[in-house]
Motif scaffolding. Structure first.
Motif, mmCIF file in Angstrom:
data_model
loop_
_atom_site.group_PDB
_atom_site.id
_atom_site.type_symbol
_atom_site.label_atom_id
_atom_site.label_comp_id
_atom_site.label_asym_id
_atom_site.label_seq_id
_atom_site.Cartn_x
_atom_site.Cartn_y
_atom_site.Cartn_z
ATOM 1 N N PRO A 173 1.430 -1.534 0.067
ATOM 2 C CA PRO A 173 -0.190 0.066 -0.558
ATOM 3 C C PRO A 173 0.225 1.281 0.546
ATOM 4 N N GLU A 206 1.458 -0.269 -6.348
ATOM 5 C CA GLU A 206 0.635 0.012 -5.033
ATOM 6 C C GLU A 206 -0.061 -1.227 -5.370
ATOM 7 N N SER A 227 -3.119 -2.819 -2.666
ATOM 8 C CA SER A 227 -4.252 -2.401 -1.630
ATOM 9 C C SER A 227 -4.388 -3.320 -0.614
ATOM 10 N N SER A 236 -5.567 -5.213 3.215
ATOM 11 C CA SER A 236 -6.457 -5.277 4.610
ATOM 12 C C SER A 236 -5.946 -5.751 5.771
#
Length: 372
Positions: free
Chosen positions: A36, A53, A55, A57
């Motif tokens: 990220p 980049e 993502s 969690s």
């Protein structure tokens, strides 16, 4: 030039603990870093990485999001066509490992700790261990940061071969140089961590409240991001002059200069505590819990003390024992810690291990890699 892809879950950890490795890798390779976006990404780019980049969690358990991450890793690998992939932390290790296995790409995962999902047991542990077993099966080499994690994976039959023990992430002994030991009469204690329950903040605060009443010449400092549950409590205790909260700090060395001892009462599933390595490298005695990733750095009574986890009374007793030492004994404890990390935890040991394993991969594949 070879192509090396790094999969990580955050930029700050990659920069602070893998910077020297990346500096070595970019000398003769194209290095890509997937994670990220964050404040430390420009620093990684300045080192010579190409940023991708991605993502993630970090704490989420949504299977849809995790499948998306697997798909994203597969796309990255297909586009970059890396010669080897390095992964860190659970999700990059698992989903990056699966993507590498599917793409028949050599990869080297680093087990930076078991994580709460594994340590707490239950269904989530079973799922995570199953995914680990599938993901790590074709790994070129699996790095562990402590012996207990290594034995756990062996006992659970997640791995059988191609594993190796590292001294954590190691510590940069030049950056964290030996500091003069403070001579002032006030004794300063230092807590460096995210302010959260599993890092032992409750035990630290209880000990601070008790010790301050009986030893007025003590000060208890806290550095790190504060979880919301503790904001009011820290504010209240600071107003009562029991603790001093300094928030997040990019450079903790200025606090080590005035500190007499680092207290790290964590019971979080660590790989190897960087807080303790850095403190010992600066010549500071350490008090920490008797758990993997911490006890390896402390020789009890020599460069610090080991306490029972979640035991405020034991922590209080060890702090009182430290306060009863004279200045020279405290200073010698710090020097003993510095000697220990110089021998056992120099970051150069970690870099050497990575280069050796990458060299093995290239000897098996192309036979023309000239890494150092």
């Amino acid at each position: 030039m070879a192509r090396i892809l790094i999969l990580a879950n955050q930029d700050i950890g990659l920069y602070k603990f893998r910077k020297e490795l990346i500096e070595e890798l970019v000398k003769e390779n194209d290095v890509y870093a997937s994670m990220p976006n964050g404040d430390y990404v420009p620093k990684l780019v300045d080192l010579g990485c190409e940023f991708i980049e991605t993502s993630i969690s970090r704490r989420g358990t949504n299977p849809i999001a995790d499948l998306n991450l697997l798909g994203e890793y597969r796309k990255i690998i297909k586009r970059i066509k890396p010669d080897v992939v390095l992964t860190y932390t659970i999700k990059p290790n698992v989903y990056g490992g699966l993507a590498c296995r599917m793409g028949n790409v050599p990869y080297i995962p680093n087990i930076t700790g078991l994580g709460t999902a594994v340590e707490n047991g239950g269904l989530l542990q079973k799922i995570t261990l199953f995914l680990y077993k599938v993901a790590l099966k074709k790994a070129s080499c699996i790095f562990f940061q402590n012996r207990e994690n290594e034995h756990f994976f062996l006992d659970k039959k997640i791995i059988q071969h191609n594993y190796r023990l590292l001294p954590g992430s190691g510590v940069n002994l030049d950056y964290y140089s030996l500091l003069d030991y403070p001579t002032n009469k006030t004794i300063n204690f230092l807590f460096i961590s995210r302010v959260m329950k599993e890092k032992g903040i409750d035990q630290y605060l209880e000990a601070a409240e008790y010790i301050k009443k009986r030893y007025p010449n003590t000060r208890f400092h806290i550095l790190g991001y504060c979880e919301q549950d503790y904001e009011d409590k820290l504010r209240e205790m600071q107003n009562k002059e029991i603790i001093e909260y300094h928030g997040m700090q990019n450079d903790v060395r200025k606090f080590h200069k005035t500190s007499n001892c680092t207290i790290h009462p964590t019971y979080y599933p660590e790989g190897m505590s960087n807080v303790l390595l850095e403190s010992a490298a600066c010549g500071r005695p350490i008090i920490t819990t008797n758990r993997s990733g911490c006890r390896e750095i402390v020789d009890h009574g020599v460069n610090g003390y080991v306490v029972q986890q979640e035991n405020s009374q034991d922590l209080i007793e060890k702090i009182e024992g430290f306060l009863k030492l004279n200045h020279e004994n405290r200073k010698q404890m710090g020097l003993n810690g510095r000697s220990k990390v110089e021998i056992e935890f120099d970051r150069k040991i970690v870099i050497k291990a990575y280069i050796e394993e990458i060299n093995k991969i290239y000897m098996l594949t192309e036979g023309n890699y000239n890494g150092k």
